[in-house]
Write a protein that holds these residues in place. Structure first.
Motif, PDB file in Angstrom:
ATOM      1  N   ILE A 163      51.327  63.333  56.535  1.00 15.82           N
ATOM      2  CA  ILE A 163      51.074  62.134  55.731  1.00 15.82           C
ATOM      3  C   ILE A 163      49.694  61.630  56.126  1.00 15.82           C
ATOM      4  O   ILE A 163      49.430  61.402  57.309  1.00 15.82           O
ATOM      5  N   HIS A 164      48.823  61.462  55.149  1.00 20.57           N
ATOM      6  CA  HIS A 164      47.430  61.121  55.445  1.00 20.57           C
ATOM      7  C   HIS A 164      46.996  59.900  54.623  1.00 20.57           C
ATOM      8  O   HIS A 164      47.133  59.899  53.401  1.00 20.57           O
ATOM      9  N   PHE A 165      46.484  58.889  55.315  1.00 20.93           N
ATOM     10  CA  PHE A 165      45.929  57.688  54.672  1.00 20.93           C
ATOM     11  C   PHE A 165      44.431  57.655  54.912  1.00 20.93           C
ATOM     12  O   PHE A 165      43.967  57.912  56.021  1.00 20.93           O
ATOM     13  N   THR A 166      43.658  57.297  53.875  1.00 18.97           N
ATOM     14  CA  THR A 166      42.212  57.231  54.006  1.00 18.97           C
ATOM     15  C   THR A 166      41.625  56.369  52.899  1.00 18.97           C
ATOM     16  O   THR A 166      42.332  55.889  52.017  1.00 18.97           O
ATOM     17  N   ASP A 167      40.334  56.152  52.939  1.00 19.75           N
ATOM     18  CA  ASP A 167      39.565  55.567  51.852  1.00 19.75           C
ATOM     19  C   ASP A 167      40.138  54.250  51.318  1.00 19.75           C
ATOM     20  O   ASP A 167      40.379  54.082  50.128  1.00 19.75           O
ATOM     21  N   GLY A 168      40.381  53.311  52.246  1.00 16.46           N
ATOM     22  CA  GLY A 168      40.774  51.970  51.845  1.00 16.46           C
ATOM     23  C   GLY A 168      42.230  51.779  51.466  1.00 16.46           C
ATOM     24  O   GLY A 168      42.590  50.739  50.923  1.00 16.46           O
ATOM     25  N   ALA A 169      43.072  52.762  51.738  1.00 13.76           N
ATOM     26  CA  ALA A 169      44.504  52.575  51.470  1.00 13.76           C
ATOM     27  C   ALA A 169      45.023  51.481  52.400  1.00 13.76           C
ATOM     28  O   ALA A 169      44.660  51.420  53.566  1.00 13.76           O
ATOM     29  N   SER A 170      45.869  50.590  51.864  1.00 12.87           N
ATOM     30  CA  SER A 170      46.337  49.466  52.684  1.00 12.87           C
ATOM     31  C   SER A 170      47.751  49.058  52.317  1.00 12.87           C
ATOM     32  O   SER A 170      48.275  49.450  51.273  1.00 12.87           O
ATOM     33  N   ARG A 171      48.325  48.241  53.180  1.00 12.81           N
ATOM     34  CA  ARG A 171      49.656  47.659  52.998  1.00 12.81           C
ATOM     35  C   ARG A 171      50.695  48.718  52.631  1.00 12.81           C
ATOM     36  O   ARG A 171      51.249  48.729  51.534  1.00 12.81           O
ATOM     37  N   ALA A 172      50.957  49.595  53.580  1.00  9.61           N
ATOM     38  CA  ALA A 172      51.910  50.680  53.364  1.00  9.61           C
ATOM     39  C   ALA A 172      53.078  50.566  54.335  1.00  9.61           C
ATOM     40  O   ALA A 172      52.940  50.029  55.429  1.00  9.61           O
ATOM     41  N   TRP A 173      54.224  51.082  53.893  1.00 10.10           N
ATOM     42  CA  TRP A 173      55.409  51.161  54.741  1.00 10.10           C
ATOM     43  C   TRP A 173      55.772  52.634  54.841  1.00 10.10           C
ATOM     44  O   TRP A 173      56.033  53.295  53.831  1.00 10.10           O
ATOM     45  N   VAL A 174      55.802  53.153  56.070  1.00 12.97           N
ATOM     46  CA  VAL A 174      56.109  54.560  56.314  1.00 12.97           C
ATOM     47  C   VAL A 174      57.135  54.625  57.430  1.00 12.97           C
ATOM     48  O   VAL A 174      56.840  54.245  58.560  1.00 12.97           O
TER      49      VAL A 174
END
Length: 183
Positions: A163-174
Motif C-alpha cells: 500500500i503506497h501513499f504519495t503526492d499529497g494524499a491525506s486523511r486516510a484510514w488503513v
C-alpha cells in the motif's frame, strides 16, 4: 434510504471466463451507471480478463463481488501500464470483495502498473480485496486523494509496495490488512 442501480458486466457482453478480453465490456458497464452511481455486480464464479487500464471515472460507482468469489485478472504480456483499476478524480467510489490478479513478472514504476490506483479522488473505499502479483503497488493512493478507507484486504506477492501513499494524499484510514511480500 436510497436505491442504487445494479448493473452486471455479463449484460454488456463480458464473458467472465478469464480467457476473453473483457476490458471494453467492463468499461461500458461502469459508464452505464446513472449520474448518481450504482453497483457493478461482478457476481460469483467469474474471472474478468483485462488487458489495459480499467478507468473508473463515474462518481459513486461500486465494484462488488461477495468474498472474492469473482475477480479481475490483468494480462499484461509483460508490457507496462496495462493493469490498474484506475479510480481517477471521482467521489465515493468503492471496490469490495474483488479478487485482483496480474501476470506481471517484474517490478514496474508507473501508477498504471498498480492493482488499484486512486488519483485525485475523495471518499474512496477499498475493502475485502485479495490482490496478488501487481507489477507496482497493490494499492496506490496519490494525486491529492483524500478520505480514503482501506481495510480488510489480503495483499500478496506484489512486485512493489503493498500500500503506497504519495503526492499529497491525506486523511486516510488503513487497518486490518494482511500483507505478504515477495522475498
Amino acid at each position: 434510504l436510497s436505491v442504487m442501480a445494479v448493473v452486471a458486466p455479463l449484460a454488456y457482453g463480458a464473458e467472465g471466463d478469464g480467457l476473453a478480453d473483457d476490458t471494453d465490456e467492463l468499461a461500458a458497464t461502469i459508464e452505464s451507471l446513472p449520474t448518481g452511481g450504482g453497483i457493478v455486480w461482478l457476481g460469483t464464479g467469474h474471472t474478468f480478463r483485462i488487458t489495459d487500464v480499467l478507468r473508473v471515472t463515474r462518481d459513486h460507482a461500486k465494484l462488488w463481488s461477495p468474498n472474492t468469489s469473482s475477480g479481475l485478472v490483468a494480462v499484461t504480456g509483460d508490457r507496462p501500464r496495462r493493469q490498474a483499476v484506475l479510480i481517477d478524480g471521482t467521489t465515493g467510489v468503492g471496490v469490495y470483495g474483488v479478487s485482483v490478479r496480474s501476470d506481471a513478472s517484474r517490478r514496474r514504476t508507473s501508477l498504471e502498473d498498480s492493482g488499484i490506483a486512486i488519483v485525485g479522488a475523495s471518499g474512496t473505499e477499498v475493502v475485502g480485496l485479495d490482490v496478488s502479483g501487481s507489477a507496482g503497488p497493490a494499492i496506490f493512493v496519490g494525486g491529492g486523494s483524500e478520505l480514503t478507507y482501506i481495510a480488510g484486504n489480503l495483499i500478496q506477492d506484489t512486485w512493489a509496495d503493498s500500500i503506497h501513499f504519495t503526492d499529497g494524499a491525506s486523511r486516510a484510514w488503513v487497518w486490518g490488512n494482511t500483507l505478504f511480500t515477495r522475498p
